[in-house]
Design a protein around this motif. Structure first.
Motif, PDB file in Angstrom:
ATOM      1  N   ARG A 231     -32.658  59.120 116.215  1.00  0.00           N
ATOM      2  CA  ARG A 231     -33.544  60.237 115.866  1.00  0.00           C
ATOM      3  C   ARG A 231     -34.416  60.631 117.056  1.00  0.00           C
ATOM      4  NH1 ARG A 231     -34.553  56.816 110.426  1.00  0.00           N
ATOM      5  NH2 ARG A 231     -32.905  57.746 109.139  1.00  0.00           N
ATOM      6  N   ALA A 232     -34.876  59.638 117.796  1.00  0.00           N
ATOM      7  CA  ALA A 232     -35.775  59.933 118.915  1.00  0.00           C
ATOM      8  C   ALA A 232     -35.063  60.674 120.037  1.00  0.00           C
ATOM      9  CB  ALA A 232     -36.385  58.634 119.445  1.00  0.00           C
ATOM     10  N   VAL A 233     -33.803  60.315 120.319  1.00  0.00           N
ATOM     11  CA  VAL A 233     -33.123  60.968 121.435  1.00  0.00           C
ATOM     12  C   VAL A 233     -32.826  62.429 121.110  1.00  0.00           C
ATOM     13  CG1 VAL A 233     -30.691  60.516 120.865  1.00  0.00           C
ATOM     14  CG2 VAL A 233     -31.429  60.502 123.251  1.00  0.00           C
ATOM     15  N   ALA A 234     -32.703  62.757 119.802  1.00  0.00           N
ATOM     16  CA  ALA A 234     -32.481  64.146 119.406  1.00  0.00           C
ATOM     17  C   ALA A 234     -33.790  64.939 119.405  1.00  0.00           C
ATOM     18  CB  ALA A 234     -31.839  64.200 118.020  1.00  0.00           C
ATOM     19  N   ARG A 235     -34.857  64.318 118.948  1.00  0.00           N
ATOM     20  CA  ARG A 235     -36.137  65.027 118.834  1.00  0.00           C
ATOM     21  C   ARG A 235     -36.952  64.995 120.118  1.00  0.00           C
ATOM     22  NH1 ARG A 235     -37.990  62.659 112.888  1.00  0.00           N
ATOM     23  NH2 ARG A 235     -35.873  62.664 111.987  1.00  0.00           N
ATOM     24  N   HIS A 236     -36.758  63.969 120.907  1.00  0.00           N
ATOM     25  CA  HIS A 236     -37.503  63.816 122.164  1.00  0.00           C
ATOM     26  C   HIS A 236     -36.525  63.475 123.279  1.00  0.00           C
ATOM     27  CE1 HIS A 236     -41.064  63.683 119.583  1.00  0.00           C
ATOM     28  NE2 HIS A 236     -40.480  62.721 118.902  1.00  0.00           N
ATOM     29  N   PRO A 237     -35.619  64.382 123.608  1.00  0.00           N
ATOM     30  CA  PRO A 237     -34.586  64.074 124.611  1.00  0.00           C
ATOM     31  C   PRO A 237     -35.203  63.791 125.970  1.00  0.00           C
ATOM     32  CG  PRO A 237     -34.621  66.428 124.116  1.00  0.00           C
ATOM     33  CD  PRO A 237     -35.525  65.775 123.116  1.00  0.00           C
ATOM     34  N   PRO A 238     -34.652  62.810 126.683  1.00  0.00           N
ATOM     35  CA  PRO A 238     -35.172  62.523 128.029  1.00  0.00           C
ATOM     36  C   PRO A 238     -34.900  63.685 128.965  1.00  0.00           C
ATOM     37  CG  PRO A 238     -33.157  61.285 127.599  1.00  0.00           C
ATOM     38  CD  PRO A 238     -33.536  61.944 126.307  1.00  0.00           C
ATOM     39  N   SER A 239     -35.785  63.885 129.906  1.00  0.00           N
ATOM     40  CA  SER A 239     -35.621  64.977 130.880  1.00  0.00           C
ATOM     41  C   SER A 239     -35.745  64.398 132.284  1.00  0.00           C
ATOM     42  CB  SER A 239     -36.675  66.065 130.654  1.00  0.00           C
ATOM     43  OG  SER A 239     -37.978  65.503 130.649  1.00  0.00           O
ATOM     44  N   PRO A 240     -34.671  63.798 132.788  1.00  0.00           N
ATOM     45  CA  PRO A 240     -34.734  63.169 134.105  1.00  0.00           C
ATOM     46  C   PRO A 240     -34.994  64.184 135.210  1.00  0.00           C
ATOM     47  CG  PRO A 240     -32.464  63.273 133.332  1.00  0.00           C
ATOM     48  CD  PRO A 240     -33.340  63.697 132.179  1.00  0.00           C
ATOM     49  N   SER A 241     -35.810  63.782 136.173  1.00  0.00           N
ATOM     50  CA  SER A 241     -36.110  64.651 137.306  1.00  0.00           C
ATOM     51  C   SER A 241     -34.963  64.676 138.303  1.00  0.00           C
ATOM     52  CB  SER A 241     -37.399  64.186 137.999  1.00  0.00           C
ATOM     53  OG  SER A 241     -37.269  62.834 138.411  1.00  0.00           O
ATOM     54  N   THR A 242     -34.070  63.694 138.191  1.00  0.00           N
ATOM     55  CA  THR A 242     -32.898  63.628 139.046  1.00  0.00           C
ATOM     56  C   THR A 242     -31.737  63.046 138.249  1.00  0.00           C
ATOM     57  OG1 THR A 242     -31.961  62.693 141.081  1.00  0.00           O
ATOM     58  CG2 THR A 242     -33.560  61.345 139.900  1.00  0.00           C
ATOM     59  N   ASP A 243     -30.526  63.394 138.637  1.00  0.00           N
ATOM     60  CA  ASP A 243     -29.339  62.823 138.006  1.00  0.00           C
ATOM     61  C   ASP A 243     -28.776  61.663 138.813  1.00  0.00           C
ATOM     62  OD1 ASP A 243     -29.324  64.713 135.929  1.00  0.00           O
ATOM     63  OD2 ASP A 243     -28.229  66.145 137.164  1.00  0.00           O
ATOM     64  N   ARG A 244     -29.243  61.520 140.021  1.00  0.00           N
ATOM     65  CA  ARG A 244     -28.667  60.567 140.964  1.00  0.00           C
ATOM     66  C   ARG A 244     -29.241  59.164 140.751  1.00  0.00           C
ATOM     67  NH1 ARG A 244     -27.333  61.085 147.248  1.00  0.00           N
ATOM     68  NH2 ARG A 244     -27.936  58.993 147.965  1.00  0.00           N
ATOM     69  N   VAL A 245     -28.357  58.188 140.685  1.00  0.00           N
ATOM     70  CA  VAL A 245     -28.759  56.784 140.562  1.00  0.00           C
ATOM     71  C   VAL A 245     -28.396  56.091 141.876  1.00  0.00           C
ATOM     72  CG1 VAL A 245     -28.416  54.623 139.307  1.00  0.00           C
ATOM     73  CG2 VAL A 245     -28.398  56.795 138.072  1.00  0.00           C
ATOM     74  N   ASP A 246     -29.396  55.729 142.657  1.00  0.00           N
ATOM     75  CA  ASP A 246     -29.156  55.160 143.974  1.00  0.00           C
ATOM     76  C   ASP A 246     -28.984  53.649 143.949  1.00  0.00           C
ATOM     77  OD1 ASP A 246     -29.139  57.502 145.546  1.00  0.00           O
ATOM     78  OD2 ASP A 246     -31.314  57.633 145.407  1.00  0.00           O
ATOM     79  N   VAL A 247     -29.199  53.027 142.809  1.00  0.00           N
ATOM     80  CA  VAL A 247     -28.992  51.587 142.681  1.00  0.00           C
ATOM     81  C   VAL A 247     -27.496  51.290 142.660  1.00  0.00           C
ATOM     82  CG1 VAL A 247     -29.384  49.595 141.185  1.00  0.00           C
ATOM     83  CG2 VAL A 247     -31.137  51.374 141.373  1.00  0.00           C
ATOM     84  N   PRO A 248     -27.026  50.273 143.383  1.00  0.00           N
ATOM     85  CA  PRO A 248     -25.602  49.907 143.287  1.00  0.00           C
ATOM     86  C   PRO A 248     -25.206  49.656 141.837  1.00  0.00           C
ATOM     87  CG  PRO A 248     -26.658  48.737 145.093  1.00  0.00           C
ATOM     88  CD  PRO A 248     -27.753  49.414 144.341  1.00  0.00           C
ATOM     89  N   THR A 249     -24.153  50.336 141.389  1.00  0.00           N
ATOM     90  CA  THR A 249     -23.841  50.398 139.957  1.00  0.00           C
ATOM     91  C   THR A 249     -22.394  50.041 139.669  1.00  0.00           C
ATOM     92  OG1 THR A 249     -25.518  52.127 139.649  1.00  0.00           O
ATOM     93  CG2 THR A 249     -23.847  51.906 137.930  1.00  0.00           C
ATOM     94  N   LEU A 250     -22.214  49.202 138.641  1.00  0.00           N
ATOM     95  CA  LEU A 250     -20.907  48.886 138.097  1.00  0.00           C
ATOM     96  C   LEU A 250     -20.815  49.487 136.702  1.00  0.00           C
ATOM     97  CD1 LEU A 250     -18.206  47.200 137.866  1.00  0.00           C
ATOM     98  CD2 LEU A 250     -19.642  45.355 136.945  1.00  0.00           C
ATOM     99  N   VAL A 251     -19.745  50.222 136.422  1.00  0.00           N
ATOM    100  CA  VAL A 251     -19.481  50.739 135.085  1.00  0.00           C
ATOM    101  C   VAL A 251     -18.208  50.081 134.570  1.00  0.00           C
ATOM    102  CG1 VAL A 251     -18.926  52.765 133.692  1.00  0.00           C
ATOM    103  CG2 VAL A 251     -20.660  52.934 135.498  1.00  0.00           C
TER     104      VAL A 251
END
Length: 313
Positions: A231-251
C-alpha cells in the motif's frame, strides 16, 4: 554491539534452524525510532553482511545462508523488517515507505559499530537494498539483489510490458482496505501457504517451515504491517534523485519467477556500472531456497571480490 541493543535468548526460534556450532543469537535493536528484531551470527570483528527478507517471510528466509557465510568469515545480521514477525509494527500505511525501511537498515548497520556493510536482499528486502544503494551508498560495501528489480526498471516494464502488468495484479488487490487481511487469514492462512507452495519447486516449503511462517503471520498487527508495504509503495512511491547505483552489484534471478519477468533483471543491471547478472533458468522467485548452495556460492564470490566486476549478460 551498539548501546541501543539488547540480547534475547530464543532457542525455540533459532536453535533448531542454525547449527549449534555457529555463534548465533536473537537481539532487538532500536533504529530509526522503532525496535527491530534481528538474528546475529559470527565473530563481531569479521566483515558484516546484512540479509534482508521479502514478503511474506521473515529472517528465517535466509536460514541456509547464515552458517556458510559465518564459516566464510563473515559477521551476519538478519533482521525481521518493520511490520514482520518480532519487529515493531508501526501504525498507518505511511510508516511502510521504502525510504523509512532503508533508513532502518542504515541505522541497523550502525548498531554493529560499522559505517558500512555488504547488503543482500530478496523481494521487498531487495527493494530496500536497491534504495540503500541509491540513497545511502556510503553504507553499502557491496550489493546483492535476488529477484527484486531496480525501481526504475520495474516502472518501465509495468508501463511497457503487458505481461508484467498482468503479473502484478496481486499488488493492486492488496491496495484494498481490510479485505486482503481477511482473505490471507482465512482457513489458517491457506492463501499465503498456497502462494508459497504453488509458485515454488515441489518441496521447497516444508510443513515445519510453513508452521513457522504461520506463527509469524499470526502475531498481532503482522498481517497488516506486511500488506502495508504494498500500500505504501502505491500511495507514497519513492522518487530517486538518480537511477544509477555505483555500488558493485550482483543480481541473481530465478527465471521461472511467476510474478516478475526476467527482462527486469537485465534492465536492472543496466543501472549499475559495476554489475554481474546470474540468471538461473530452472529456479523460481524463491531461488535462494531452491538453489541455496548456488546462491550462497555466488554471494561469497561477490563479497570476496576486490576487483571490478565485469558485466555479464
Amino acid at each position: 554491539m551498539g548501546a541501543n541493543s539488547r540480547s534475547l535468548v530464543t532457542n525455540g526460534e533459532i536453535g533448531p534452524v542454525i547449527p549449534p556450532t555457529v555463534n548465533a543469537e536473537s537481539t532487538y535493536r532500536t533504529v530509526n525510532g522503532i525496535e527491530l528484531h534481528a538474528v546475529t551470527a559470527g565473530d563481531e570483528t569479521d566483515p558484516l553482511v546484512v540479509l534482508l527478507h521479502g514478503f511474506p517471510e521473515f529472517w528465517y528466509s535466509w536460514r541456509t545462508q547464515i552458517a556458510p557465510l559465518v564459516e566464510a568469515s563473515y559477521r551476519v545480521l538478519v533482521p525481521d523488517l518493520r511490520g514482520y514477525n518480532l519487529s515493531e509494527k508501526p501504525n498507518g500505511v505511511r510508516a511502510y515507505r521504502i525510504r523509512d525501511s532503508s533508513r532502518d537498515v542504515a541505522d541497523l548497520i550502525a548498531t554493529e559499530n560499522r559505517d558500512a556493510a555488504h547488503v543482500v536482499g530478496h523481494d521487498w528486502g531487495g527493494m530496500v537494498a536497491w534504495d540503500l544503494g541509491l540513497h545511502y551508498p556510503e553504507t553499502v560495501d557491496r550489493l546483492a539483489v535476488v529477484n527484486a528489480p531496480h525501481p526504475t526498471a520495474y516502472r518501465h516494464q509495468v508501463i511497457a510490458n503487458p505481461n508484467q502488468l498482468r503479473r502484478s495484479w496481486y499488488a493492486m488487490a492488496f491496495q484494498l482496505p481490510w479485505l486482503p487481511e481477511v482473505a490471507c487469514r482465512y482457513d489458517d492462512y491457506r492463501l499465503l501457504e498456497r502462494t508459497l507452495r504453488e509458485t515454488a519447486a515441489p518441496g521447497t516449503f516444508s510443513d515445519d517451515g510453513l508452521a513457522r511462517y504461520r506463527r509469524a503471520w499470526d502475531r498481532d498487527g503482522a498481517l497488516t504491517g506486511m500488506l502495508n508495504w504494498y500500500r505504501a509503495v502505491a500511495r507514497h512511491p519513492p522518487s530517486p534523485s538518480t537511477d544509477r547505483v555505483d555500488v558493485p552489484t550482483l543480481v541473481v534471478w530465478g527465471e521461472a519467477d511467476a510474478a516478475l519477468v526476467s527482462a527486469l533483471a537485465v534492465d536492472s543491471v543496466g543501472f549499475c556500472p559495476e554489475s554481474r547478472l546470474e540468471l538461473l533458468p530452472e529456479a523460481s522467485h524463491w531461488v535462494h531456497h531452491e538453489k541455496s548452495e548456488r546462491v550462497t556460492a555466488l554471494l561469497c564470490e561477490h563479497l570476496e571480490s576486490t576487483a571490478d566486476i565485469s558485466r555479464s549478460r
